[in-house]
Write a protein that holds these residues in place. Structure first.
Motif, PDB file in Angstrom:
ATOM      1  N   TRP A 297       0.834  -1.202   0.000  1.00 41.19           N
ATOM      2  CA  TRP A 297       0.000   0.000   0.000  1.00 41.19           C
ATOM      3  C   TRP A 297       0.873   1.257   0.000  1.00 41.19           C
ATOM      4  CZ3 TRP A 297      -0.132   4.058   3.419  1.00 41.19           C
ATOM      5  CH2 TRP A 297      -1.152   4.995   3.212  1.00 41.19           C
ATOM      6  N   SER A 318      -3.089  -3.390  -2.659  1.00 41.88           N
ATOM      7  CA  SER A 318      -4.379  -2.703  -2.677  1.00 41.88           C
ATOM      8  C   SER A 318      -5.165  -3.095  -3.915  1.00 41.88           C
ATOM      9  CB  SER A 318      -4.197  -1.180  -2.654  1.00 41.88           C
ATOM     10  OG  SER A 318      -3.735  -0.724  -3.919  1.00 41.88           O
ATOM     11  N   SER A 335      -5.809   2.492   4.406  1.00 40.95           N
ATOM     12  CA  SER A 335      -6.270   2.012   3.100  1.00 40.95           C
ATOM     13  C   SER A 335      -7.754   2.268   2.860  1.00 40.95           C
ATOM     14  CB  SER A 335      -5.978   0.516   2.959  1.00 40.95           C
ATOM     15  OG  SER A 335      -6.664  -0.227   3.939  1.00 40.95           O
TER      16      SER A 335
END
Length: 710
Positions: A297, A318, A335
């Motif tokens: 991420w 992701s 996230s």
């Protein structure tokens, strides 16, 4: 390494209205520093022109109509304007002199004014808005790390052969949250690029030892990070609304967010500040970045804001928010942050990390990832949208790679993909077999029935060999010395290693099926995280060998000193020994915790699905041990249990509290003095078992063939 783009800083950090032919009062010093980067060739001329065009189009700089309306001509930027930028950055000339140069560029058609932003400039604006959101209008950090310790010692990296030294970099941030990174220098530096490795939620920097070794062995300097409040990074206590709160998880950052601070900065500021230091002290050609999971991420968002990153590989990092229908894919605070993704969606971030000259962003997904973002349930249609965005921008590259793997990790294959991608010279080296032989580099070699190792080779040729991500099947390596070799992430099937020396070799994260290892030396080796099937260690010399989180099915350890099987204490994952032979083994001096002897269903090693019974522990001695973290069987059992594999076992004075011994054959077992609180003996055969002095509080005694049974 000089890739910070002028507009990235100016878009965000110049905040007032600009009066004609000048900037507003109080231009921040970092804006002038940015202009100086172009003067010192730290950014390209094209990047400078694009930046100024954007700033004027967006009204950040206001120029007189006379300048705008003049005929467009085309020529290169004169040297005096470049000099002006440097002098203005050093405050040797006034704002008006710098603006005069900008007007000259417009008058001569070098800069063209657009009424509306084109799509490429929209993305540049998003980059500016991201920077503004993360640092709340203060701009990209220009500071250096708070402390650097040179040449530190970390015993966890003692076995890295090409490691010259480690420098410890610490960055301290708001609310006393810190970041500790390791700058790891190779003994033999073969490349002038630096690799940023981000281990994400990995507990410690040394959890990435295998991956770090991969890059060090290939002559790269590696800068290693983990996420905030993990590993070596601290977990501070802060005062919020007059109450103490421990910051232990990323979700705790939401309590720190305010109009003046964003917790997202904790994830990216340490990297930016560290690269500032590297820019000042070294002269790396490029910065390349690779990360796993939370580090994947980070490898999405960081290159989106810092164009110093050339190639970036996000592994299981992701997917777009609209695809997160599986609970495991939701992610943490960072996230799913609503304000962040209102500014730039994941597709926007993928685009921003891709665009620019010599820039590329790659996503790697694992087909059966046990953690998150498993490729077998994802829709990658967003690939076209990202590529269309890049095409409109004019430069950059994006790609998605799917690997048929089932470990949430950066594998040897993923590391090799990255290695080959970041430099064309690496591809040339990889394809030059003679050059690789000189370096003992056999990585990704493919050996099978049709491709056999010549038997007339020098038997020492493979000492210290690198077989990373190799496939070795149906070959004969008998009598070879393969000590100090690296088989990380390899496949080894049905191969003869009789009389072979594997001392100090790494066979971790590999699949090893039915090798012949008669009279082999396996000393100080590492089988951690490997799948090992049908291996007879009783015919070899096994000493001081690691089996952390190994699945060793149908392995024969009879007659082996159990203390030579090394399993790290406090290790978070189980080591599995289904079907393995430990008859009459003495476990009393064995240092272990999370071990699983239960039955399994297994498919692999070119076999269809098969049932593997529990370990054969007949006559084994566990007397006096704490066995609370040991699994002997699981309920409900998913496989038939083979009787007679725990008869005559010695559990005297051991702590088996709350253990499951369902369906076990425990004939003649010794439980004298044992703590059997809460033990489940359902359907166990306890014929002639000894329970004298045992504690049976809350034990489930729906067993048979003993007076204690209900």
């Amino acid at each position: 390494m000089r890739r910070i783009i002028l507009f990235s800083v100016l878009i965000v950090l110049i905040s007032g209205v600009i009066v004609p032919n000048a900037f507003a009062e109080g231009v921040p010093t970092w804006v002038k520093n940015t202009a100086g980067w172009w003067a010192m060739d730290m950014i390209s001329e094209v990047e400078f022109v694009n930046a100024i065009e954007f700033l004027i189009s967006d009204g950040i700089i206001v120029i007189s109509h006379t300048a705008i309306d003049n005929e467009i001509k085309s020529q290169k930027i004169p040297e005096w304007i470049k000099n002006n930028a440097g002098w203005w950055a050093e405050e040797q000339i006034p704002d008006s002199a710098f603006i005069n140069g900008i007007e000259y560029l417009i008058e001569n058609g070098i800069i063209q004014i657009k009424v509306e932003l084109d799509e490429s400039q929209v993305f540049l604006k998003k980059r500016g808005e991201l920077i503004d959101f993360i640092w709340k209008g203060e701009g990209l950090p220009t500071r250096l790390p708070d402390s650097i310790e040179y040449g530190i010692t970390d015993k966890n990296f003692n076995e890295l052969k090409n490691l010259k030294k480690i420098d410890k970099i610490e960055v301290e941030m708001k609310h006393s949250v810190n970041s500790i990174a390791y700058l790891m220098h190779p003994s033999e530096q073969l490349h002038n690029d630096l690799i940023i490795y981000h281990g994400g939620h990995g507990h410690y920097l040394y959890d990435a030892e295998k991956q770090i070794r991969f890059f060090l062995d290939r002559g790269y300097t590696v800068l290693v990070f983990s996420m905030p409040v993990t590993g070596y990074n601290n977990e501070p206590t802060v005062i919020i609304n007059n109450e103490k709160r421990e910051i232990k998880t990323h979700d705790d950052f939401k309590f720190l967010d305010s109009e003046k601070f964003s917790g997202i900065s904790y994830f990216v500021e340490p990297i930016f500040v560290s690269l500032n230091y590297l820019d000042e002290e070294y002269d790396y050609t490029n910065y390349q970045m690779i990360g796993i999971s939370g580090g994947g991420w980070t490898t999405v968002i960081y290159p989106a804001i810092d164009q110093r990153i050339s190639h970036s590989y996000s592994v299981a990092g992701s997917i777009p928010l609209e695809q997160r229908t599986n609970q495991r894919d939701l992610g943490d605070y960072e996230s799913m942050h609503p304000e962040l993704y209102k500014i730039a969606s994941y597709v926007d971030l993928y685009t921003l990390s891709s665009i620019g000259n010599d820039r590329e962003f790659t996503q790697i997904f694992l087909e059966n990832d046990p953690c998150c973002y498993a490729a077998n349930r994802l829709d990658f249609s967003y690939n076209d949208e990202v590529k269309n965005n890049i095409e409109k921008f004019g430069s950059g590259e994006f790609k998605i790679i799917i690997l048929n793997e089932n470990k949430h990790n950066i594998s040897g294959t993923a590391a090799m993909e990255f290695f080959l991608d970041i430099d064309e010279k690496n591809i040339a080296y990889f394809n030059n077999s003679q050059e690789r032989m000189k370096e003992n580099d056999f990585s990704m070699i493919q050996l099978n029935k049709e491709n056999q190792i010549p038997q007339d080779l020098d038997k020492t040729i493979f000492i210290g060999g690198d077989f990373t991500s190799s496939s070795i099947m149906y070959n004969d390596f008998s009598n070879f010395d393969m000590s100090d070799s690296n088989f990380w992430y390899s496949i080894i099937f049905f191969t003869d290693f009789s009389n072979t020396n594997f001392s100090n070799s790494d066979i971790s994260y590999s699949i090893v099926c039915s090798p012949k290892i008669d009279n082999s030396l396996i000393h100080n080796a590492d089988f951690s995280h490997s799948m090992i099937v049908d291996v007879d260690f009783s015919k070899s010399s096994l000493k001081n060998t690691k089996f952390d989180s190994t699945s060793c099915y149908n392995c024969n350890f009879e007659g082996i000193d159990i203390k030579e099987i090394k399993i790290s204490k406090d290790y978070k994952e189980f080591t599995n020994f289904a079907g393995s032979n430990f008859r009459n083994s003495d476990f009393r001096d064995w240092e272990f915790e999370r071990v699983d002897f239960s039955a399994k269903i297994f498919s692999g090693c070119l076999k269809s699905q098969e049932i593997i019974p529990i370990s054969d522990l007949t006559g084994a001695n566990f007397s006096g041990l704490d066995l609370k973290d040991v699994v002997f069987t699981r309920t409900p059992s998913s496989v038939p249990l083979e009787s007679g594999r725990m008869n005559e076992i010695d559990f005297s004075f051991a702590d088996l509290s709350l253990l499951n011994l369902t369906d076990m054959s425990l004939k003649n077992a010794n439980f004298s003095g044992a703590n059997l609180t809460g033990v489940n003996f359902t359907d166990a055969d306890l014929e002639n078992a000894n329970f004298s002095g045992a504690t049976l509080d809350d034990a489930i005694l729906d067993c048979s063939n003993h007076e204690i049974c209900n």
